[in-house]
Design a protein around this motif. Sequence first.
Motif, PDB file in Angstrom:
ATOM      1  N   TYR A   1      35.631  33.965  46.441  1.00 43.16           N
ATOM      2  CA  TYR A   1      36.313  34.668  45.356  1.00 43.16           C
ATOM      3  C   TYR A   1      35.389  34.969  44.174  1.00 43.16           C
ATOM      4  CZ  TYR A   1      40.505  33.235  47.893  1.00 43.16           C
ATOM      5  OH  TYR A   1      41.463  33.039  48.865  1.00 43.16           O
ATOM      6  N   ASP A   2      34.258  34.312  44.099  1.00 45.90           N
ATOM      7  CA  ASP A   2      33.341  34.536  42.981  1.00 45.90           C
ATOM      8  C   ASP A   2      32.063  35.252  43.421  1.00 45.90           C
ATOM      9  OD1 ASP A   2      32.948  34.291  40.207  1.00 45.90           O
ATOM     10  OD2 ASP A   2      31.583  32.598  40.482  1.00 45.90           O
ATOM     11  N   ASP A   3      32.102  35.882  44.580  1.00 42.68           N
ATOM     12  CA  ASP A   3      30.928  36.573  45.111  1.00 42.68           C
ATOM     13  C   ASP A   3      31.126  38.087  44.995  1.00 42.68           C
ATOM     14  OD1 ASP A   3      28.755  37.532  46.466  1.00 42.68           O
ATOM     15  OD2 ASP A   3      29.339  36.733  48.426  1.00 42.68           O
ATOM     16  N   PRO A   4      30.369  38.776  44.146  1.00 36.69           N
ATOM     17  CA  PRO A   4      30.540  40.226  43.997  1.00 36.69           C
ATOM     18  C   PRO A   4      30.398  40.979  45.321  1.00 36.69           C
ATOM     19  CG  PRO A   4      29.152  39.357  42.243  1.00 36.69           C
ATOM     20  CD  PRO A   4      29.353  38.237  43.222  1.00 36.69           C
ATOM     21  N   ALA A   5      29.552  40.476  46.211  1.00 43.44           N
ATOM     22  CA  ALA A   5      29.371  41.151  47.501  1.00 43.44           C
ATOM     23  C   ALA A   5      30.661  41.152  48.324  1.00 43.44           C
ATOM     24  CB  ALA A   5      28.245  40.480  48.288  1.00 43.44           C
ATOM     25  N   ALA A   6      31.472  40.092  48.166  1.00 43.16           N
ATOM     26  CA  ALA A   6      32.738  40.023  48.902  1.00 43.16           C
ATOM     27  C   ALA A   6      33.676  41.149  48.482  1.00 43.16           C
ATOM     28  CB  ALA A   6      33.401  38.665  48.681  1.00 43.16           C
ATOM     29  N   TYR A   7      33.614  41.549  47.217  1.00 43.22           N
ATOM     30  CA  TYR A   7      34.493  42.602  46.713  1.00 43.22           C
ATOM     31  C   TYR A   7      33.974  43.983  47.113  1.00 43.22           C
ATOM     32  CZ  TYR A   7      36.710  38.867  44.152  1.00 43.22           C
ATOM     33  OH  TYR A   7      37.382  37.703  43.827  1.00 43.22           O
ATOM     34  N   THR A   8      32.651  44.116  47.249  1.00 41.72           N
ATOM     35  CA  THR A   8      32.095  45.347  47.791  1.00 41.72           C
ATOM     36  C   THR A   8      32.581  45.540  49.222  1.00 41.72           C
ATOM     37  OG1 THR A   8      30.133  45.114  46.407  1.00 41.72           O
ATOM     38  CG2 THR A   8      29.973  46.604  48.304  1.00 41.72           C
ATOM     39  N   ASN A   9      32.572  44.445  49.986  1.00 41.30           N
ATOM     40  CA  ASN A   9      33.069  44.499  51.357  1.00 41.30           C
ATOM     41  C   ASN A   9      34.575  44.755  51.388  1.00 41.30           C
ATOM     42  OD1 ASN A   9      32.737  44.061  54.293  1.00 41.30           O
ATOM     43  ND2 ASN A   9      34.040  42.281  53.918  1.00 41.30           N
ATOM     44  N   LEU A  10      35.305  44.150  50.439  1.00 41.90           N
ATOM     45  CA  LEU A  10      36.758  44.369  50.370  1.00 41.90           C
ATOM     46  C   LEU A  10      37.066  45.837  50.102  1.00 41.90           C
ATOM     47  CD1 LEU A  10      39.645  43.214  50.267  1.00 41.90           C
ATOM     48  CD2 LEU A  10      39.287  42.786  47.829  1.00 41.90           C
ATOM     49  N   ALA A  11      36.311  46.455  49.203  1.00 43.92           N
ATOM     50  CA  ALA A  11      36.518  47.877  48.919  1.00 43.92           C
ATOM     51  C   ALA A  11      36.292  48.710  50.176  1.00 43.92           C
ATOM     52  CB  ALA A  11      35.583  48.321  47.797  1.00 43.92           C
TER      53      ALA A  11
ATOM     54  N   VAL B   1      40.151  39.326  38.973  1.00 38.88           N
ATOM     55  CA  VAL B   1      40.410  40.645  38.388  1.00 38.88           C
ATOM     56  C   VAL B   1      39.111  41.273  37.885  1.00 38.88           C
ATOM     57  CG1 VAL B   1      41.559  41.843  36.492  1.00 38.88           C
ATOM     58  CG2 VAL B   1      42.804  40.138  37.814  1.00 38.88           C
ATOM     59  N   ARG B   2      38.248  40.460  37.294  1.00 37.02           N
ATOM     60  CA  ARG B   2      36.965  40.992  36.812  1.00 37.02           C
ATOM     61  C   ARG B   2      36.148  41.549  37.974  1.00 37.02           C
ATOM     62  NH1 ARG B   2      34.910  36.611  35.410  1.00 37.02           N
ATOM     63  NH2 ARG B   2      33.246  36.397  36.962  1.00 37.02           N
ATOM     64  N   HIS B   3      36.137  40.830  39.088  1.00 40.34           N
ATOM     65  CA  HIS B   3      35.380  41.304  40.249  1.00 40.34           C
ATOM     66  C   HIS B   3      36.037  42.538  40.879  1.00 40.34           C
ATOM     67  CE1 HIS B   3      32.343  38.248  40.290  1.00 40.34           C
ATOM     68  NE2 HIS B   3      33.218  37.253  40.387  1.00 40.34           N
ATOM     69  N   LEU B   4      37.367  42.585  40.915  1.00 35.76           N
ATOM     70  CA  LEU B   4      38.046  43.783  41.412  1.00 35.76           C
ATOM     71  C   LEU B   4      37.657  44.999  40.581  1.00 35.76           C
ATOM     72  CD1 LEU B   4      41.658  42.444  42.149  1.00 35.76           C
ATOM     73  CD2 LEU B   4      40.008  43.273  43.830  1.00 35.76           C
ATOM     74  N   HIS B   5      37.634  44.797  39.263  1.00 35.54           N
ATOM     75  CA  HIS B   5      37.252  45.883  38.361  1.00 35.54           C
ATOM     76  C   HIS B   5      35.800  46.293  38.606  1.00 35.54           C
ATOM     77  CE1 HIS B   5      37.094  48.299  34.714  1.00 35.54           C
ATOM     78  NE2 HIS B   5      36.006  47.648  34.350  1.00 35.54           N
ATOM     79  N   GLY B   6      34.926  45.317  38.774  1.00 29.94           N
ATOM     80  CA  GLY B   6      33.516  45.606  39.005  1.00 29.94           C
ATOM     81  C   GLY B   6      33.277  46.389  40.284  1.00 29.94           C
ATOM     82  N   ALA B   7      34.137  46.189  41.281  1.00 32.87           N
ATOM     83  CA  ALA B   7      34.007  46.910  42.549  1.00 32.87           C
ATOM     84  C   ALA B   7      34.744  48.244  42.535  1.00 32.87           C
ATOM     85  CB  ALA B   7      34.526  46.039  43.697  1.00 32.87           C
TER      86      ALA B   7
END
Length: 513
Positions: free
Chosen positions: A104-114, A145-151
């Motif tokens: 949940y705290d890995d920016p790469a995970a949110y890139t993959n989620l997108a 939410v911050r990571h969702l926004h960042g992605a």
Amino acid sequence: MSPADTRVTIGRAMCEETPPEPCGMVIFGASGDLVARKLLPALFGLFRRGLLPERFFMLGFARTPMTDDDFRGRVSESILAAHPQGAGQLDDFLALCRYTYGDYDDPAAYTNLALCSSECVMDYHAAENLLFYLALPPHLHAGVVRHLHGAGLTAEGENGSPWRRVVFEKPFGHDLASALELDSRLCSVLRQEQIFRMDHYLGKETVQSILMFRFANAIFEPLWNRGYVDHVQITVAESLGIEHRGAYYDSAGCLRDMFQNHMMQMLALVAMEPPTSFDPERVRDERVKLLHSIRPWTADDMRHWVVRGQYTQGVTAEGASLAGYRHEPRVAEGSTTETYVAARLFIDNWRWQGVPFFLRSGKRMPRKVSEIAVTFRRVPHSMFGMHSKSEMPANVLVLKIQPEEGIDLHIQAKQPGPKSCMATMALAFKYREIFGINPPDAYERLLLDCMLGDRTLFWSREGVEASWRLITPVLDTWCDNPQTSPLHQYTAGTWGPEAAQRMISAAGRQWRR
């Protein structure tokens, strides 16, 4: 009253449910208990009723490594446990489910989620509307939410299309300061219209019916004030203990876990002024106004009118042993966390001036029951052989929220026979008996509203703040001056500490059993 004795005519429905526009739902914490017990069965319930969008997908996200098929296996188990008769439609629903994982705290995970969500949009021919459900511990909300926004996953179109919405489970902060900080962090990347603060009690049929019951029936609304109401009791009793939630509950307690959210919202709905329309923002505004009208407890009030308790070892009605709170798993030795709270409060406005409201909630009660009981004033004079009007039973309207949703009205009538003997009878309405079906789960209503963008049954920022402003001083007093409100012990399987009975007796009333 049996179903055969019930005489009710169901009129023409005033509205029809329509499915939302195409969208996808991303569930964080998809391998967790809340998702298995509540969210997945609720989504399947909407699917069976034809209320999911025509083009829809559900993408699970969690830290646990799984394939799509592994996840679908878990989804199947959860749904069959809740809907044993739903196997015939299960495969069609499972085809809508996919899964991805990451930290949940890995920016790469949110890139993959997108990337995964974009693939789902194409594969299911769904629109880019996305609903994010955070079934996660509260301390993770702001970071996710911050990571969702960042992605780029929270960005909406110029006219709100496609839309992006985020659903949060309670608690909304730990006290006033933390609630304000959380809201500030969320609003730095989201608009208020994108934020849905979930309180599942507001999705229960009886709770939803309160407004219609009050404001659509001329026989009750004129009586809903200080001139006719003697007092109101709101009870949320649970027969279970803390189950597997020892670590969370020991840091929260009953006042945070139940009073700050569920109890305050039920109080607001039963006591609020009529909104100018059924527009979501107008309804929410009136709930907030009501919360602002509650008289804060002074130090002296807390000593006399707020009771906290903690259950000790006891036995069930069948004789089975029940552990005391301090012996529950993951509870600190010598813990002073309250598992029961009872309180009297007043609402300082024109409608309710002088009418006491009694609220109580607790763990390890004799049975599970949630209800709002409105007790009306007694008749001004007794002519039926009683020494005084105080002997005349009062009329009571009971809004039953769980375990069986319905409404009871207790009135006085002549008992059959040659003598003029009076008896109390209940005019009982049960959703299951009248409509022939069990009411939908609260999460079905609320998930549907999230997809429709209807925030009527969700907490507003102002409501969260108003509730914490009332509750936080009590928490601070308990921490800094515990002698102001001692922790009373009560035996598991009973209705709470004797101090709660003394409190309401001092006000000339009695708790309902």
